[in-house]
Design an enzyme around this catalytic site. Sequence first.
Site, PDB file in Angstrom:
ATOM      1  N   TYR A 183      35.817 123.047  29.277  1.00  0.00           N
ATOM      2  CA  TYR A 183      36.159 124.136  28.716  1.00  0.00           C
ATOM      3  C   TYR A 183      36.706 124.259  27.286  1.00  0.00           C
ATOM      4  CZ  TYR A 183      40.977 123.553  30.361  1.00  0.00           C
ATOM      5  OH  TYR A 183      42.125 123.053  30.516  1.00  0.00           O
TER       6      TYR A 183
ATOM      7  N   ARG B  60      38.064 120.362  26.605  1.00  0.00           N
ATOM      8  CA  ARG B  60      38.489 119.542  27.596  1.00  0.00           C
ATOM      9  C   ARG B  60      37.417 118.915  28.637  1.00  0.00           C
ATOM     10  NH1 ARG B  60      43.200 119.092  29.655  1.00  0.00           N
ATOM     11  NH2 ARG B  60      42.631 117.152  29.369  1.00  0.00           N
TER      12      ARG B  60
ATOM     13  N   HIS C   1      38.401 118.369  34.503  1.00  0.00           N
ATOM     14  CA  HIS C   1      39.609 117.859  35.138  1.00  0.00           C
ATOM     15  C   HIS C   1      40.118 118.674  36.164  1.00  0.00           C
ATOM     16  CE1 HIS C   1      40.974 120.499  31.800  1.00  0.00           C
ATOM     17  NE2 HIS C   1      41.955 120.689  32.582  1.00  0.00           N
TER      18      HIS C   1
HETATM   19 FE   LIG Z   1      43.617 122.227  32.408  1.00  0.00          FE
END
Ligand SMILES: [Fe+2]
Lengths: 244, 194
Positions: A149, A159, A162
């Site tokens: 995202y 990111r 995760h």
């Molecule tokens: Fe996160």
Amino acid sequence: MTDTPHESYPRRDRDWHPPALSLPYKSSRLRSPNSRPLHFLTTLSEETGPVFGHDVLNPLDHDLIQNFAKPGEAAIGPRIIVHGKVQDEFARPVAGALIEIWQANAAGRYRHKREGYIAPLDPNFGGCGRVITDDRGAYEFQTVQPGPYPWPNGPNDWRPAHIHFSLFGSSFAQRLITQMYFEGDPLIWRCPIVGAIPSGEAVERLIAPLDMERTIPMDARAYRFDITLRGREQTLFENRSEGL
Amino acid sequence: MAQLKESPSQTAGPYVHIGCTPGHAGLGGSDLGASMKTGPVQGQEIAVCGTITDGADDPLTDALVEIWQADANGVYPGTTGADPNFTGWGRKPTDEVTGEFRFDTVKPGLVPYPDGRLQAPHVTVWIVARGINLGLHTRLYFADEQEANGTDPILSSIADESRRATLLALPDGPDRYRFDIRLQGADETVFFDM
Ligand SMILES: [Fe+2]
């Protein structure tokens, strides 16, 4: 005075963990203490901690595909199993460790009121779970693989996919929060949060490899994520006051 | 010597409440650490309130605070003789508007130090949030425990005496204490590496 034998936790290696201030990670600028933390040898206050029994777990806490889903429905996304073992720095299994996990859905969106990403919510996905390690320090849960995202930091930061992990060992000194990444994700090495970790060797420790052995054919892929917490060892406690 | 390296820390991020206080985050269920008492407790019941402010003096409204402490007799929960109705562990999100946290707990007793001395009544405090790469450990002592504080092995060994005051919770009405934490600035709270 003589020295007292004492089981304490060897000091954390602060050159291994990300430093408090990492300029490319903008949020750390105003939230990083300027003074270095003061060292002392662990005492009873750090060598004890809360103990969690299986009574804190709900029946579906280990199943993020189902634990927020309406009856007969399921979260959307690639089905995965995440498993591994929790051990300490002396390679001893950490049994009874509480692991709390949270993550975005398969589209990269969190179920949180401050979340602003345009990707859709999945009505059948909450994004949180809990497990407790067994006698051998092993744990396992199933979920959908979270999506990457974008986030407000630099002009175009994303990111890597995760899962957030919070860990309780047997003492407060072991308390740790970290993130698990997925093998092969090209965003890992472009992420300022990952980049705060000083060495590639340390980053590798957070990258879970695909584990074909544990994959369930025609059902779910598996990723293996082993976690190491601080460990306790016998030291001699010097009976003198030392300036911090 | 340790054989393995600890897993490196990563920030808890802005959505830590989904995983650690899902009830508060609207996901349902009860939150671990929301209550530190499971029945009538021994000793003085107190409330501890405070904020965590950043380098711009703004309160953190997305942080998670955990505390761990001994019971009123200085015994850690889970060990022999501990108050069976006191968990010793609390976990709270900071308020999403004011940044305020509040723990309803008991005033801890004196706790043994490894060399046989006693530690003043204190509470271990741990803070995680977006922008914090490794959880911050500090300690809360009580400003009205001057005598015990004066001989506390940790507090009295902080070389810069002016910084010791950053660890003192101040009386704020009957059975209430205020503990404001500052991440940066002239009165930056002392954090520990232990
Ligand atoms: Fe996160």
